[in-house]
Design a protein around this motif. Structure first.
Motif, PDB file in Angstrom:
ATOM      1  N   GLY A 213       0.649 -19.264  -9.396  1.00 32.87           N
ATOM      2  CA  GLY A 213      -0.040 -19.577  -8.144  1.00 32.87           C
ATOM      3  C   GLY A 213      -0.357 -18.372  -7.291  1.00 32.87           C
ATOM      4  O   GLY A 213      -0.925 -18.505  -6.198  1.00 32.87           O
ATOM      5  N   SER A 214      -0.022 -17.194  -7.760  1.00 32.11           N
ATOM      6  CA  SER A 214      -0.267 -15.992  -6.955  1.00 32.11           C
ATOM      7  C   SER A 214      -1.765 -15.720  -6.848  1.00 32.11           C
ATOM      8  O   SER A 214      -2.518 -15.916  -7.792  1.00 32.11           O
ATOM      9  N   GLY A 215      -2.176 -15.293  -5.697  1.00 32.82           N
ATOM     10  CA  GLY A 215      -3.582 -14.967  -5.482  1.00 32.82           C
ATOM     11  C   GLY A 215      -4.464 -16.141  -5.142  1.00 32.82           C
ATOM     12  O   GLY A 215      -5.634 -15.957  -4.795  1.00 32.82           O
ATOM     13  N   LYS A 216      -3.938 -17.365  -5.225  1.00 34.66           N
ATOM     14  CA  LYS A 216      -4.747 -18.531  -4.899  1.00 34.66           C
ATOM     15  C   LYS A 216      -4.738 -18.770  -3.395  1.00 34.66           C
ATOM     16  O   LYS A 216      -3.757 -18.477  -2.719  1.00 34.66           O
ATOM     17  N   VAL A 217      -5.835 -19.298  -2.892  1.00 32.76           N
ATOM     18  CA  VAL A 217      -5.993 -19.449  -1.449  1.00 32.76           C
ATOM     19  C   VAL A 217      -6.455 -20.863  -1.105  1.00 32.76           C
ATOM     20  O   VAL A 217      -6.891 -21.628  -1.960  1.00 32.76           O
ATOM     21  N   GLY A 218      -6.355 -21.173   0.194  1.00 31.18           N
ATOM     22  CA  GLY A 218      -6.854 -22.423   0.718  1.00 31.18           C
ATOM     23  C   GLY A 218      -8.209 -22.239   1.384  1.00 31.18           C
ATOM     24  O   GLY A 218      -8.992 -21.369   1.009  1.00 31.18           O
ATOM     25  N   PHE A 219      -8.466 -23.037   2.430  1.00 29.13           N
ATOM     26  CA  PHE A 219      -9.767 -23.031   3.080  1.00 29.13           C
ATOM     27  C   PHE A 219      -9.735 -22.515   4.516  1.00 29.13           C
ATOM     28  O   PHE A 219     -10.771 -22.152   5.067  1.00 29.13           O
ATOM     29  N   THR A 220      -8.580 -22.498   5.149  1.00 28.53           N
ATOM     30  CA  THR A 220      -8.486 -22.018   6.521  1.00 28.53           C
ATOM     31  C   THR A 220      -8.547 -20.498   6.542  1.00 28.53           C
ATOM     32  O   THR A 220      -7.803 -19.836   5.807  1.00 28.53           O
ATOM     33  N   LYS A 221      -9.409 -19.953   7.360  1.00 33.63           N
ATOM     34  CA  LYS A 221      -9.521 -18.503   7.444  1.00 33.63           C
ATOM     35  C   LYS A 221      -8.256 -17.929   8.067  1.00 33.63           C
ATOM     36  O   LYS A 221      -7.804 -18.367   9.116  1.00 33.63           O
ATOM     37  N   ALA A 222      -7.690 -16.927   7.388  1.00 34.72           N
ATOM     38  CA  ALA A 222      -6.448 -16.315   7.850  1.00 34.72           C
ATOM     39  C   ALA A 222      -6.696 -15.178   8.818  1.00 34.72           C
ATOM     40  O   ALA A 222      -5.864 -14.859   9.653  1.00 34.72           O
ATOM     41  N   ALA A 223      -7.832 -14.538   8.709  1.00 41.32           N
ATOM     42  CA  ALA A 223      -8.148 -13.397   9.575  1.00 41.32           C
ATOM     43  C   ALA A 223      -9.646 -13.182   9.573  1.00 41.32           C
ATOM     44  O   ALA A 223     -10.341 -13.543   8.616  1.00 41.32           O
ATOM     45  N   ASP A 224     -10.140 -12.581  10.647  1.00 42.51           N
ATOM     46  CA  ASP A 224     -11.556 -12.242  10.719  1.00 42.51           C
ATOM     47  C   ASP A 224     -11.855 -11.087   9.780  1.00 42.51           C
ATOM     48  O   ASP A 224     -11.099 -10.124   9.681  1.00 42.51           O
ATOM     49  N   SER A 225     -12.942 -11.204   9.050  1.00 43.42           N
ATOM     50  CA  SER A 225     -13.344 -10.139   8.143  1.00 43.42           C
ATOM     51  C   SER A 225     -14.501  -9.363   8.744  1.00 43.42           C
ATOM     52  O   SER A 225     -15.263  -9.876   9.565  1.00 43.42           O
ATOM     53  N   SER A 226     -14.616  -8.131   8.342  1.00 46.75           N
ATOM     54  CA  SER A 226     -15.740  -7.328   8.811  1.00 46.75           C
ATOM     55  C   SER A 226     -17.030  -7.869   8.230  1.00 46.75           C
ATOM     56  O   SER A 226     -17.039  -8.601   7.241  1.00 46.75           O
ATOM     57  N   SER A 227     -18.136  -7.498   8.837  1.00 41.39           N
ATOM     58  CA  SER A 227     -19.436  -8.010   8.430  1.00 41.39           C
ATOM     59  C   SER A 227     -19.685  -7.720   6.955  1.00 41.39           C
ATOM     60  O   SER A 227     -19.550  -6.591   6.492  1.00 41.39           O
ATOM     61  N   GLY A 228     -20.022  -8.782   6.204  1.00 38.29           N
ATOM     62  CA  GLY A 228     -20.343  -8.622   4.804  1.00 38.29           C
ATOM     63  C   GLY A 228     -19.141  -8.633   3.881  1.00 38.29           C
ATOM     64  O   GLY A 228     -19.292  -8.636   2.658  1.00 38.29           O
ATOM     65  N   ALA A 229     -17.929  -8.627   4.426  1.00 38.78           N
ATOM     66  CA  ALA A 229     -16.729  -8.615   3.594  1.00 38.78           C
ATOM     67  C   ALA A 229     -16.361 -10.032   3.178  1.00 38.78           C
ATOM     68  O   ALA A 229     -16.755 -11.011   3.806  1.00 38.78           O
ATOM     69  N   GLU A 230     -15.594 -10.125   2.115  1.00 44.15           N
ATOM     70  CA  GLU A 230     -15.115 -11.411   1.644  1.00 44.15           C
ATOM     71  C   GLU A 230     -14.150 -12.011   2.674  1.00 44.15           C
ATOM     72  O   GLU A 230     -13.217 -11.343   3.116  1.00 44.15           O
ATOM     73  N   PRO A 231     -14.356 -13.285   3.077  1.00 43.93           N
ATOM     74  CA  PRO A 231     -13.441 -13.897   4.048  1.00 43.93           C
ATOM     75  C   PRO A 231     -12.014 -13.956   3.498  1.00 43.93           C
ATOM     76  O   PRO A 231     -11.805 -14.077   2.286  1.00 43.93           O
ATOM     77  N   GLU A 232     -11.042 -13.880   4.377  1.00 36.52           N
ATOM     78  CA  GLU A 232      -9.642 -14.019   3.987  1.00 36.52           C
ATOM     79  C   GLU A 232      -9.162 -15.416   4.370  1.00 36.52           C
ATOM     80  O   GLU A 232      -9.409 -15.888   5.477  1.00 36.52           O
ATOM     81  N   TYR A 233      -8.486 -16.066   3.439  1.00 35.53           N
ATOM     82  CA  TYR A 233      -8.023 -17.428   3.655  1.00 35.53           C
ATOM     83  C   TYR A 233      -6.508 -17.497   3.498  1.00 35.53           C
ATOM     84  O   TYR A 233      -5.897 -16.631   2.868  1.00 35.53           O
ATOM     85  N   VAL A 234      -5.925 -18.557   4.053  1.00 32.87           N
ATOM     86  CA  VAL A 234      -4.475 -18.726   3.936  1.00 32.87           C
ATOM     87  C   VAL A 234      -4.086 -18.882   2.478  1.00 32.87           C
ATOM     88  O   VAL A 234      -4.815 -19.468   1.674  1.00 32.87           O
ATOM     89  N   GLY A 235      -2.931 -18.351   2.122  1.00 34.54           N
ATOM     90  CA  GLY A 235      -2.393 -18.519   0.787  1.00 34.54           C
ATOM     91  C   GLY A 235      -1.090 -19.286   0.847  1.00 34.54           C
ATOM     92  O   GLY A 235      -0.888 -20.117   1.729  1.00 34.54           O
ATOM     93  N   GLY A 236      -0.164 -18.991  -0.072  1.00 31.58           N
ATOM     94  CA  GLY A 236       1.149 -19.610  -0.050  1.00 31.58           C
ATOM     95  C   GLY A 236       1.095 -21.118  -0.144  1.00 31.58           C
ATOM     96  O   GLY A 236       0.167 -21.702  -0.700  1.00 31.58           O
ATOM     97  N   VAL A 237       2.109 -21.769   0.428  1.00 33.52           N
ATOM     98  CA  VAL A 237       2.189 -23.223   0.327  1.00 33.52           C
ATOM     99  C   VAL A 237       1.103 -23.921   1.148  1.00 33.52           C
ATOM    100  O   VAL A 237       0.643 -24.998   0.781  1.00 33.52           O
ATOM    101  N   ARG A 238       0.667 -23.301   2.241  1.00 33.86           N
ATOM    102  CA  ARG A 238      -0.443 -23.912   2.984  1.00 33.86           C
ATOM    103  C   ARG A 238      -1.726 -23.891   2.169  1.00 33.86           C
ATOM    104  O   ARG A 238      -2.491 -24.860   2.159  1.00 33.86           O
ATOM    105  N   GLY A 239      -1.965 -22.801   1.475  1.00 32.62           N
ATOM    106  CA  GLY A 239      -3.137 -22.737   0.611  1.00 32.62           C
ATOM    107  C   GLY A 239      -3.071 -23.775  -0.487  1.00 32.62           C
ATOM    108  O   GLY A 239      -4.069 -24.463  -0.793  1.00 32.62           O
ATOM    109  N   LEU A 240      -1.900 -23.923  -1.103  1.00 25.56           N
ATOM    110  CA  LEU A 240      -1.691 -24.923  -2.141  1.00 25.56           C
ATOM    111  C   LEU A 240      -1.957 -26.325  -1.594  1.00 25.56           C
ATOM    112  O   LEU A 240      -2.637 -27.146  -2.215  1.00 25.56           O
ATOM    113  N   LEU A 241      -1.426 -26.604  -0.424  1.00 20.63           N
ATOM    114  CA  LEU A 241      -1.603 -27.899   0.217  1.00 20.63           C
ATOM    115  C   LEU A 241      -3.080 -28.182   0.486  1.00 20.63           C
ATOM    116  O   LEU A 241      -3.579 -29.274   0.210  1.00 20.63           O
ATOM    117  N   GLU A 242      -3.793 -27.194   1.011  1.00 18.40           N
ATOM    118  CA  GLU A 242      -5.200 -27.396   1.342  1.00 18.40           C
ATOM    119  C   GLU A 242      -6.042 -27.617   0.094  1.00 18.40           C
ATOM    120  O   GLU A 242      -6.974 -28.437   0.102  1.00 18.40           O
TER     121      GLU A 242
END
Length: 308
Positions: A213-242
């Motif tokens: 399960g490492s590296g897998k993410v959910g849908f909630t954005k975890a942090a703002d990304s710079s313009s054009g960068a890949e969005p960052e999403y929550v991981g861990g158990v919240r990512g699994l749940l989502e």
């Protein structure tokens, strides 16, 4: 008693599925009128997010993580009349069997059979890995099916199980719905998944998240990304749940969509609709190839035709 590596792998897969289902709450009597008004109020709150979100569909996902409990909620507008949704998923007589047709679409559900128990409908559900596997390598849960409220403009149904593998407990699935505000043949739906877990469950989830399960993410954005960068999403158990919350929501949508097809075409339509929908979110939801999924699910549906 130590688990064999095979059983540990099976339970790791099952643990991934556990985010779909969740915490049994001692329910107070549900007043349909009050609950319907509460859901209408919630619609007004999330209305802006329904039209502007990462899902590109009218959907809002919320999740929370506590030391011994996970919970997620989806709010969505479905393109089906309220009566269709209510009759399919909240019917006291046939709703439990219909839920099995929904649940089996998910990768981790290997079997589902509905029976009638002393206290109402019962769903015997097996959780397992995301690949084709024997029932002996999966874990059986028994969910009670409870239609707890029903009126002309509201219904609510709950599925609950007291315990699961590796100290997981208090599983709860709740679905409630109203006719979507604003008129038209649409339904505003609220879906909840939650469950509790102890030390063994916490350790098993950590192992899963540190390995397959490492590296897998959910849908909630975890942090703002710079313009054009890949969005960052929550991981861990919240990512699994989502991820699993979305898989179940898409299963509900696929099931409802298939009801307009001839009965002998519905299963294939449900499978194709579910797989196509998950592929819209490949970073979060892609796990298997189409042909592997279709073959696996046809075999699993055949298996669940007989009671186990």
């Amino acid at each position: 008693m130590p688990m064999t590596s095979h059983r540990h792998t099976a339970w790791s897969g099952s643990l991934a599925a556990l985010a779909l289902v969740a915490g049994l709450c001692l329910s107070l009597p549900v007043r349909a009128a009050d609950s319907a008004q509460g859901l209408r109020d919630k619609y007004q709150t999330v209305a802006p997010q329904l039209t502007d979100n990462v899902f590109h569909r009218p959907l809002v996902l919320e999740s929370t993580e506590a030391p011994d409990r996970l919970k997620s909620d989806i709010y969505s507008v479905l393109d089906y009349p309220f009566a269709t949704v209510k009759n399919a998923l909240g019917d006291p007589e046939h709703g439990a069997a219909n839920w099995c047709d929904v649940l089996i679409l998910h990768l981790n559900i290997k079997y589902c059979h509905a029976t009638q128990g002393a206290d109402g409908g019962v769903l015997n559900v097996n959780l397992g890995r995301k690949v084709e596997d024997s029932l002996s390598s999966s874990y059986r849960l028994e969910f009670g099916y409870h239609p707890v409220a029903s009126s002309a403009d509201y219904f609510r149904v709950e599925l609950s199980a007291a315990s699961g593998p590796l100290s997981t407990r208090d599983y709860h699935i709740m679905l409630e719905a109203i006719p979507a505000p604003g008129g038209g043949n649409h339904t505003f739906l609220h879906l909840t998944y939650a469950y509790g877990y102890g030390t063994a469950g916490r350790l098993a989830m950590r192992t899963y998240l540190a390995t397959v399960g490492s590296g897998k993410v959910g849908f909630t954005k975890a942090a703002d990304s710079s313009s054009g960068a890949e969005p960052e999403y929550v991981g861990g158990v919240r990512g699994l749940l989502e991820r699993n919350t979305m898989r179940y929501y898409l299963a509900i949508d696929a099931y409802l969509k298939s009801l307009s097809a001839p009965p002998d075409k519905r299963l294939q339509q449900r499978l194709n609709t579910w797989f196509n929908a998950t592929e819209q979110y490949p970073r979060q939801l892609h796990e298997v190839e189409r042909q592997d999924y279709l073959q696996m699910k046809h075999h699993e549906v055949e298996r669940q035709q007989a009671a186990q």
